[in-house]
Write an enzyme that holds these catalytic residues in place. Structure first.
Site, PDB file in Angstrom:
ATOM      1  N   CYS A 265       0.864  -1.195   0.000  1.00 58.61           N
ATOM      2  CA  CYS A 265       0.000   0.000   0.000  1.00 58.61           C
ATOM      3  C   CYS A 265       0.894   1.236   0.000  1.00 58.61           C
ATOM      4  O   CYS A 265       0.772   2.121   0.847  1.00 58.61           O
ATOM      5  CB  CYS A 265      -0.943  -0.005   1.190  1.00 58.61           C
ATOM      6  SG  CYS A 265      -1.814  -1.570   1.439  1.00 58.61           S
ATOM      7  N   ALA A 266       1.811   1.305  -0.967  1.00 58.25           N
ATOM      8  CA  ALA A 266       2.937   2.232  -0.927  1.00 58.25           C
ATOM      9  C   ALA A 266       2.616   3.658  -1.348  1.00 58.25           C
ATOM     10  O   ALA A 266       3.316   4.598  -0.940  1.00 58.25           O
ATOM     11  CB  ALA A 266       4.057   1.701  -1.819  1.00 58.25           C
ATOM     12  N   PRO A 268       1.514   7.426  -1.710  1.00 63.19           N
ATOM     13  CA  PRO A 268       2.213   8.056  -2.836  1.00 63.19           C
ATOM     14  C   PRO A 268       3.731   7.908  -2.833  1.00 63.19           C
ATOM     15  O   PRO A 268       4.406   8.522  -3.656  1.00 63.19           O
ATOM     16  CB  PRO A 268       1.834   9.527  -2.677  1.00 63.19           C
ATOM     17  CG  PRO A 268       1.705   9.714  -1.197  1.00 63.19           C
ATOM     18  CD  PRO A 268       1.143   8.414  -0.666  1.00 63.19           C
ATOM     19  N   GLY A 270       6.039   8.213  -0.039  1.00 62.68           N
ATOM     20  CA  GLY A 270       6.871   8.860   0.978  1.00 62.68           C
ATOM     21  C   GLY A 270       7.639   7.875   1.833  1.00 62.68           C
ATOM     22  O   GLY A 270       8.815   8.094   2.170  1.00 62.68           O
ATOM     23  N   LYS A 271       6.995   6.768   2.178  1.00 64.16           N
ATOM     24  CA  LYS A 271       7.658   5.769   3.026  1.00 64.16           C
ATOM     25  C   LYS A 271       8.659   4.943   2.212  1.00 64.16           C
ATOM     26  O   LYS A 271       9.719   4.564   2.718  1.00 64.16           O
ATOM     27  CB  LYS A 271       6.614   4.885   3.699  1.00 64.16           C
ATOM     28  CG  LYS A 271       5.655   5.669   4.597  1.00 64.16           C
ATOM     29  CD  LYS A 271       4.585   4.780   5.174  1.00 64.16           C
ATOM     30  CE  LYS A 271       3.604   5.602   6.000  1.00 64.16           C
ATOM     31  NZ  LYS A 271       2.775   6.493   5.146  1.00 64.16           N
ATOM     32  N   ASP A 314      -2.927  -6.424  -5.766  1.00 66.72           N
ATOM     33  CA  ASP A 314      -3.754  -6.516  -4.566  1.00 66.72           C
ATOM     34  C   ASP A 314      -2.941  -7.210  -3.478  1.00 66.72           C
ATOM     35  O   ASP A 314      -2.514  -8.355  -3.644  1.00 66.72           O
ATOM     36  CB  ASP A 314      -5.022  -7.315  -4.885  1.00 66.72           C
ATOM     37  CG  ASP A 314      -6.028  -7.323  -3.745  1.00 66.72           C
ATOM     38  OD1 ASP A 314      -5.625  -7.107  -2.582  1.00 66.72           O
ATOM     39  OD2 ASP A 314      -7.218  -7.564  -4.018  1.00 66.72           O
ATOM     40  N   ASP A 344       1.272  -0.252   5.510  1.00 66.82           N
ATOM     41  CA  ASP A 344       0.506   0.944   5.853  1.00 66.82           C
ATOM     42  C   ASP A 344      -0.909   0.676   5.363  1.00 66.82           C
ATOM     43  O   ASP A 344      -1.266   0.999   4.232  1.00 66.82           O
ATOM     44  CB  ASP A 344       1.124   2.170   5.171  1.00 66.82           C
ATOM     45  CG  ASP A 344       0.469   3.464   5.608  1.00 66.82           C
ATOM     46  OD1 ASP A 344      -0.480   3.416   6.418  1.00 66.82           O
ATOM     47  OD2 ASP A 344       0.885   4.536   5.136  1.00 66.82           O
ATOM     48  N   CYS A 397      -3.164   5.377   9.626  1.00 69.02           N
ATOM     49  CA  CYS A 397      -3.364   6.780  10.019  1.00 69.02           C
ATOM     50  C   CYS A 397      -4.754   6.911  10.644  1.00 69.02           C
ATOM     51  O   CYS A 397      -5.508   7.832  10.337  1.00 69.02           O
ATOM     52  CB  CYS A 397      -3.171   7.722   8.842  1.00 69.02           C
ATOM     53  SG  CYS A 397      -4.197   7.354   7.400  1.00 69.02           S
TER      54      CYS A 397
END
Length: 456
Positions: A265-266, A268, A270-271, A314, A344, A397
């Site tokens: 679930c990368a 946009p 940032g991680k 997926d 994430d 989050c």
């Protein structure tokens, strides 16, 4: 923003300001009536505006979502019959007008005139009189109206969410207040170029922009938001805009050079880029289910001059995308197991409401069980791809226990080869993971739990 009558040289300014109010009303209508998000709508329509008008559009649309119940109450006091159906655009124009009168420095006469004139653009000129009358009456009776509206403290949150916060947090009012504030701008300094302290000095020397450090090795908070192109060496990859608490992801994951690491679930990205800043020789896979969002991952990697394998897939179905990893990274068809996984997970996003205030009105209570199930499915599927003694960092989050500590407790109960690792924060021995809450000058709401796969 002043509009001068009968002045030809101000015609363009007038047309632009009218369009901002009209477009703002259209955007707000799509959020509330069609369930679309501001983060999806504004990029699609910003080309309709001149660059200097975009901040006003964002201020109006995000601001209305922040204080919607207060504005709605005012309209109920001033409009006899609810504006429904085709007249909903008129209701949204009233929201735009009232927000400007209450929360911006735009002169009252200009704010009202431009909203009234926007009826022509939106083909609802028959309501010019209504809009003009309602807004001018509000100006005349503002103190009396606000005394009624503000008699009791308002959460500006949906009731279901407030009830959930009450059940979990004794300081729920502080969370609500923090959610209703505009968010601070945090940047992450790339240690490949300089330290946060050095960049802090550079900011002051080159831009007179004051920044504040936190108990984090790479984070700086700016005194006020600024366009990224005005930050020294942004285009060179020296820094990334990322919330303080989100910046713990790569550090807690602890990736090392040479390891095979999955950022699930990368988007946009940032991680993903932070992982590579800390371990430039790691073999990183950035996975996301939405192809269009992966463009942002690729753009961020390019700006920071980093390499990662970007895959659309997926996370619940590893067998569909693991062969591509085997071929592209390992060079042969073999079983793929990751040294570390950052998950994430898709969530309610209730920890980032101050950045995305439309979440309060887009998210429904019925969404939470579905999200919890999705998280459980992804967590279970990815666990099978982790090496023995490997690490999985679960992150959201969200501030809801169902998605966070309860989710991890359930997973630990079902998987005897999963061990909860301690995190480097002050926390009670029985605490499951770390829950960050939003604070005025701090980070957003974020949750972390670190799991190790016990070798059998």
């Amino acid at each position: 923003m002043r509009t001068l009558k009968n002045s030809p040289k101000n015609t363009a300014l007038s047309n632009r300001t009218i369009e901002v109010r009209a477009v703002s009303a259209q955007v707000i209508l799509q959020v509330f009536d069609q369930g679309k998000s501001l983060s999806a709508l504004i990029p699609d329509i910003q080309h309709q505006l001149k660059a200097q008008d975009l901040p006003l559009l964002q201020e109006i649309c995000f601001g209305i979502c922040r204080v919607l119940p207060r504005l709605e109450w005012i309209i109920r006091l001033l409009v006899d019959k609810p504006l429904k159906g085709k007249t909903r655009i008129v209701h949204c124009l009233l929201l735009v007008g009232l927000y400007q009168l209450l929360y911006t420095r735009i002169p009252a006469h200009a704010a009202i005139n431009e909203v009234v004139n926007a009826t022509k653009v939106l083909k609802c000129e028959g309501f010019r009189g209504l809009i003009n009358g309602v807004l001018r009456r509000f100006l005349r009776e503002q103190n009396t109206i606000l005394a009624v509206v503000d008699k009791h403290w308002q959460t500006n949150h949906p009731e279901w969410l407030v009830n959930k916060l009450k059940k979990t947090y004794p300081n729920w009012r502080d969370i609500v207040e923090a959610n209703n504030q505009k968010p601070p701008m945090w940047i992450r300094v790339n240690p490949q170029y300089c330290t946060a302290k050095d960049y802090q000095q550079r900011l002051l020397a080159e831009t007179d922009l004051v920044s504040f450090a936190d108990n984090h090795p790479h984070a700086l908070r700016l005194a006020h938001p600024i366009a990224v192109q005005h930050l020294p060496h942004f285009s060179d990859g020296w820094l990334t805009v990322q919330d303080l608490h989100a910046q713990w992801s790569a550090i807690l994951l602890g990736g090392q050079n040479g390891e095979l690491i999955l950022d699930a679930c990368a988007a946009p990205g940032g991680k993903t880029t932070h992982i590579l800043e800390l371990a430039p020789q790691a073999k990183v896979v950035a996975l996301d289910v939405e192809q269009n969002r992966l463009k942002r991952v690729e753009q961020n990697l390019a700006r920071l001059q980093q390499q990662a394998l970007v895959i659309c897939g997926d996370a619940r179905q590893p067998t569909q995308w693991l062969p591509e990893i085997a071929k592209s990274i390992l060079g042969k068809q073999t079983a793929v197991q990751f040294d570390r996984i950052l998950l994430d997970a898709p969530c309610s996003a209730t920890g980032v409401i101050r950045r995305h205030p439309d979440i309060k009105w887009l998210r429904q209570e019925t969404d939470i069980p579905q999200l919890v199930q999705l998280q459980q499915q992804i967590l279970t599927a990815l666990w099978t791809t982790l090496k023995p003694n490997g690490t999985l960092l679960y992150a959201t989050c969200s501030v809801l226990a169902e998605e966070n500590s309860q989710q991890i407790m359930d997973f630990l109960a079902k998987n005897d080869n999963a061990k909860l690792e301690k995190l480097p924060f002050e926390q009670a021995d029985e605490q499951i993971g770390m829950q960050f809450l939003p604070t005025e000058n701090g980070g957003d709401g974020f949750y972390y739990a670190k799991l190790r796969k016990v070798a059998k």
